[in-house]
Each structure stands twice: as structure tokens, then as C-alpha cells.
Design a protein around this motif. Sequence first.
Motif, PDB file in Angstrom:
ATOM      1  N   ALA A  27       0.827  -1.062   0.136  1.00  0.00           N
ATOM      2  CA  ALA A  27      -0.024  -0.097   0.174  1.00  0.00           C
ATOM      3  C   ALA A  27       0.824   1.097  -0.079  1.00  0.00           C
ATOM      4  O   ALA A  27       2.204   1.244   0.389  1.00  0.00           O
ATOM      5  CB  ALA A  27      -0.904  -0.036   1.344  1.00  0.00           C
ATOM      6  N   GLY A  28       0.552   2.210  -0.616  1.00  0.00           N
ATOM      7  CA  GLY A  28       1.059   3.548  -0.494  1.00  0.00           C
ATOM      8  C   GLY A  28       1.822   4.081  -1.717  1.00  0.00           C
ATOM      9  O   GLY A  28       1.563   3.361  -2.854  1.00  0.00           O
ATOM     10  N   THR A  29       2.355   5.168  -1.551  1.00  0.00           N
ATOM     11  CA  THR A  29       2.863   5.662  -2.964  1.00  0.00           C
ATOM     12  C   THR A  29       4.281   6.171  -2.687  1.00  0.00           C
ATOM     13  O   THR A  29       4.576   6.898  -1.803  1.00  0.00           O
ATOM     14  CB  THR A  29       2.059   6.964  -3.465  1.00  0.00           C
ATOM     15  OG1 THR A  29       0.770   6.394  -3.600  1.00  0.00           O
ATOM     16  CG2 THR A  29       2.536   7.472  -4.893  1.00  0.00           C
ATOM     17  N   GLY A  30       5.169   5.989  -3.518  1.00  0.00           N
ATOM     18  CA  GLY A  30       6.792   6.447  -3.544  1.00  0.00           C
ATOM     19  C   GLY A  30       7.514   5.280  -3.708  1.00  0.00           C
ATOM     20  O   GLY A  30       7.085   4.145  -3.631  1.00  0.00           O
ATOM     21  N   PRO A  31       8.760   5.358  -3.093  1.00  0.00           N
ATOM     22  CA  PRO A  31       9.807   4.640  -3.194  1.00  0.00           C
ATOM     23  C   PRO A  31       9.587   3.300  -2.316  1.00  0.00           C
ATOM     24  O   PRO A  31       8.802   3.345  -1.370  1.00  0.00           O
ATOM     25  CB  PRO A  31      11.134   5.179  -2.976  1.00  0.00           C
ATOM     26  CG  PRO A  31      10.512   6.371  -1.901  1.00  0.00           C
ATOM     27  CD  PRO A  31       9.302   6.660  -2.562  1.00  0.00           C
ATOM     28  N   THR A  97      15.231  -2.043  -2.644  1.00  0.00           N
ATOM     29  CA  THR A  97      14.469  -1.675  -1.600  1.00  0.00           C
ATOM     30  C   THR A  97      15.092  -1.107  -0.447  1.00  0.00           C
ATOM     31  O   THR A  97      16.140  -1.794  -0.085  1.00  0.00           O
ATOM     32  CB  THR A  97      13.311  -2.518  -1.608  1.00  0.00           C
ATOM     33  OG1 THR A  97      12.332  -2.377  -0.565  1.00  0.00           O
ATOM     34  CG2 THR A  97      13.952  -3.805  -0.887  1.00  0.00           C
ATOM     35  N   VAL A  98      14.512  -0.188   0.303  1.00  0.00           N
ATOM     36  CA  VAL A  98      14.759  -0.220   1.927  1.00  0.00           C
ATOM     37  C   VAL A  98      14.086  -1.159   2.405  1.00  0.00           C
ATOM     38  O   VAL A  98      12.861  -1.683   2.241  1.00  0.00           O
ATOM     39  CB  VAL A  98      14.122   1.199   2.208  1.00  0.00           C
ATOM     40  CG1 VAL A  98      14.224   1.286   3.490  1.00  0.00           C
ATOM     41  CG2 VAL A  98      14.885   2.421   1.673  1.00  0.00           C
ATOM     42  N   LEU A  99      14.706  -1.740   3.420  1.00  0.00           N
ATOM     43  CA  LEU A  99      14.292  -2.778   4.360  1.00  0.00           C
ATOM     44  C   LEU A  99      14.010  -2.047   5.847  1.00  0.00           C
ATOM     45  O   LEU A  99      14.975  -1.331   6.225  1.00  0.00           O
ATOM     46  CB  LEU A  99      15.151  -3.763   4.707  1.00  0.00           C
ATOM     47  CG  LEU A  99      15.652  -4.646   3.410  1.00  0.00           C
ATOM     48  CD1 LEU A  99      16.434  -5.867   3.686  1.00  0.00           C
ATOM     49  CD2 LEU A  99      14.065  -5.463   2.809  1.00  0.00           C
ATOM     50  N   SER A 121      18.936  -0.486  -0.674  1.00  0.00           N
ATOM     51  CA  SER A 121      19.248   0.851  -0.730  1.00  0.00           C
ATOM     52  C   SER A 121      19.332   1.464   0.580  1.00  0.00           C
ATOM     53  O   SER A 121      19.891   2.507   0.732  1.00  0.00           O
ATOM     54  CB  SER A 121      18.067   1.545  -1.600  1.00  0.00           C
ATOM     55  OG  SER A 121      16.726   1.462  -1.166  1.00  0.00           O
ATOM     56  N   GLY A 122      18.630   0.843   1.717  1.00  0.00           N
ATOM     57  CA  GLY A 122      18.678   1.356   3.028  1.00  0.00           C
ATOM     58  C   GLY A 122      18.048   0.508   3.886  1.00  0.00           C
ATOM     59  O   GLY A 122      17.284  -0.458   3.507  1.00  0.00           O
ATOM     60  N   ALA A 288      14.128   9.715   2.308  1.00  0.00           N
ATOM     61  CA  ALA A 288      14.505  10.880   1.234  1.00  0.00           C
ATOM     62  C   ALA A 288      15.943  11.070   1.066  1.00  0.00           C
ATOM     63  O   ALA A 288      16.220  11.506  -0.046  1.00  0.00           O
ATOM     64  CB  ALA A 288      13.940  12.405   2.026  1.00  0.00           C
ATOM     65  N   ARG A 289      16.805  10.494   1.868  1.00  0.00           N
ATOM     66  CA  ARG A 289      18.241  10.553   1.503  1.00  0.00           C
ATOM     67  C   ARG A 289      18.705   9.035   1.180  1.00  0.00           C
ATOM     68  O   ARG A 289      19.807   9.129   0.497  1.00  0.00           O
ATOM     69  CB  ARG A 289      19.038  10.796   2.859  1.00  0.00           C
ATOM     70  CG  ARG A 289      18.813  12.113   3.687  1.00  0.00           C
ATOM     71  CD  ARG A 289      19.781  12.583   4.788  1.00  0.00           C
ATOM     72  NE  ARG A 289      19.453  11.346   5.721  1.00  0.00           N
ATOM     73  CZ  ARG A 289      18.863  11.442   6.563  1.00  0.00           C
ATOM     74  NH1 ARG A 289      18.026  12.420   6.798  1.00  0.00           N
ATOM     75  NH2 ARG A 289      18.757  10.561   7.772  1.00  0.00           N
ATOM     76  N   THR A 290      17.922   8.205   0.861  1.00  0.00           N
ATOM     77  CA  THR A 290      18.353   7.002   0.117  1.00  0.00           C
ATOM     78  C   THR A 290      17.933   6.820  -1.064  1.00  0.00           C
ATOM     79  O   THR A 290      17.150   7.395  -1.407  1.00  0.00           O
ATOM     80  CB  THR A 290      17.876   5.862   1.243  1.00  0.00           C
ATOM     81  OG1 THR A 290      16.366   5.580   1.335  1.00  0.00           O
ATOM     82  CG2 THR A 290      18.482   5.666   2.352  1.00  0.00           C
TER      83      THR A 290
END
Length: 290
Positions: A27-31, A97-99, A121-122, A288-290
Motif C-alpha cells: 500500500a502507499g505511494t513512493g519508493p 528496496t529499503v528494508l 538501498s537502505g 529521502a536520503r536513500t
Amino acid sequence: MTDGIESGNADVPARAEDGVRLWTTRAGTGPPVVLCHGGPGLWDFLGDLAGALAARATVHRWDQRGCGRSQRVGPYSLARSVADLDTVRRHHGLDRTVLLGHSYGADLALRYALEHPGRVSGLVYVSGTGIDHRDTWRADYRRNLRAGLGPHLARWEELEARPERTGAEEREWCVLQCSADYAHREGALERARAATTPWFGVNAACNATLNAEVGREAGTPELRAACERLEVPVLILQGARDIRPHRMLDSLEAALPRVERTVFSGAGHLPWVEEPDAFRAVVGGFLART
């Protein structure tokens, strides 16, 4: 980084290479961010956390093998869990992906990043147990747990001592133990009940097997050296009033070359519940930084 909103199969079970079905949703929007719930042997209880991040990220959740809505089939091992997490990543079509892992899920996410750094990625490491041997902190944790249970200690000890518990007793024992994870005692039982609803039952075999394996790895020079080589950015988050000793995370922080650490002064083991605004701001800045 692939944007998860346009890829993969939402609400369709992922299948590991051995055919085991793994429940997953997004769910959601973005990276993309993939959440790893705690336990081991529990299920995804991070729906409120996913909701808090949904305006900033496409959040992917899953139940680990043998837990919750995933198929209750082994084998259970760290290697198998890392492979299952990779199945979820591929199922949703994510290159990187960020975990975000919580408690045992933080340790699982760390193991995945150590094995597959190019796919991460983070890493957001929330309330994990670090890389030191458990003997360095386990006694303090058990003492803090008993203190945190307060008036419910006698009932928890009664249930803990039973060689077999009914389903209702198992849930009561779990709710009581989870209630000690909240810094604010008022309403802690209600929050613990809400976190374990719906109730899917604890997979005791999964819990025992994975806890034993994590314990064997903890404190080894090999684990520390692997962390020292990890170039993935890591954000360590913890509540100042977590019943797990804060020093557990010191050596992990010291070993990681790209690390930030934030302590939430008014939170226990679930900082996004007790300090939601601060937690959302810190994680949002990291994303935002990753």
C-alpha cells in the motif's frame, strides 16, 4: 530504484522456490519499503506502521514462513528466511528496496543486507538485539521484563511455567508479555491485545529454531566483520525505555561504516506507536536520503 506501486502482485501470495505460499501485500505511494515483522514465530503486526509511512513510500508487508497467513511449513533457518525475503522482493518486482525490520525482523533484515547489499538501498533497524552474544544482556532483559509486568507478573509466571497451554492461555501469555514492551503502562494491555488481533497463534517450532540460530551467530567475529564491510546506509532506532538494554546496539553501531542512530526518549520497544510523529519524521528523512 523501482517504484513498487507499478510492479509486482499486490495481495497475491508469493511462492518460495520450494512452493511454500507467503502472504504479502502493499500500500502507499513512493519508493519501496519492505517491512520485516518481529518474532520469530509471530506474524505481521505492522499495519499501523505501514499506514504511517504510506504517504512517503510504497510499503510492502509479509508474514514470514510458518507464521500468520503464510503457509505453516518449514524448514526454518536464517538462510531460508533470507531466501523468502528475496522471494517477496522479486514477487513485487523490486530491483532495490529499503528494508525496515523490527525486533527479530531487524536482525533478519540485517542478514539480508549482508548477503545481498546490492538489492538494499537502505536499512532501518528498529529495536533489534544487536550483534553481541545474548549472555551480555539476556539477564538484564528478563529482570526488566518482570519489572515491566508489574501486577500481571504472577499470572505471567503461572502461564510461563505450564508445559502446555491452551490456545486461550497462549494468547493471554503473549499479550501479557507484549504489554511490557510499552513504556507507558496505562493502556499497555489494550495496545498489546490490539497488536495481536487478529490472533494467528505463535509458531513455537519456528521461534525456537530461529532463536537458537541467531544465538549461535551472535558475538562471533564473522558477524562483526561482515557488518564492518557493509556499505548500505543504516538507521538504528530504539526506544529509551525499551526493556532490552540499550548497550546491545553499541557494538552494531560501532561496526557499521554508514550508520545513524536515534533514540526516542518516551518510547519502549515499539517507538512508532508511542512517538509516532517523531518516528515518522526520522524515517521519512532517511527515506529521502536513500
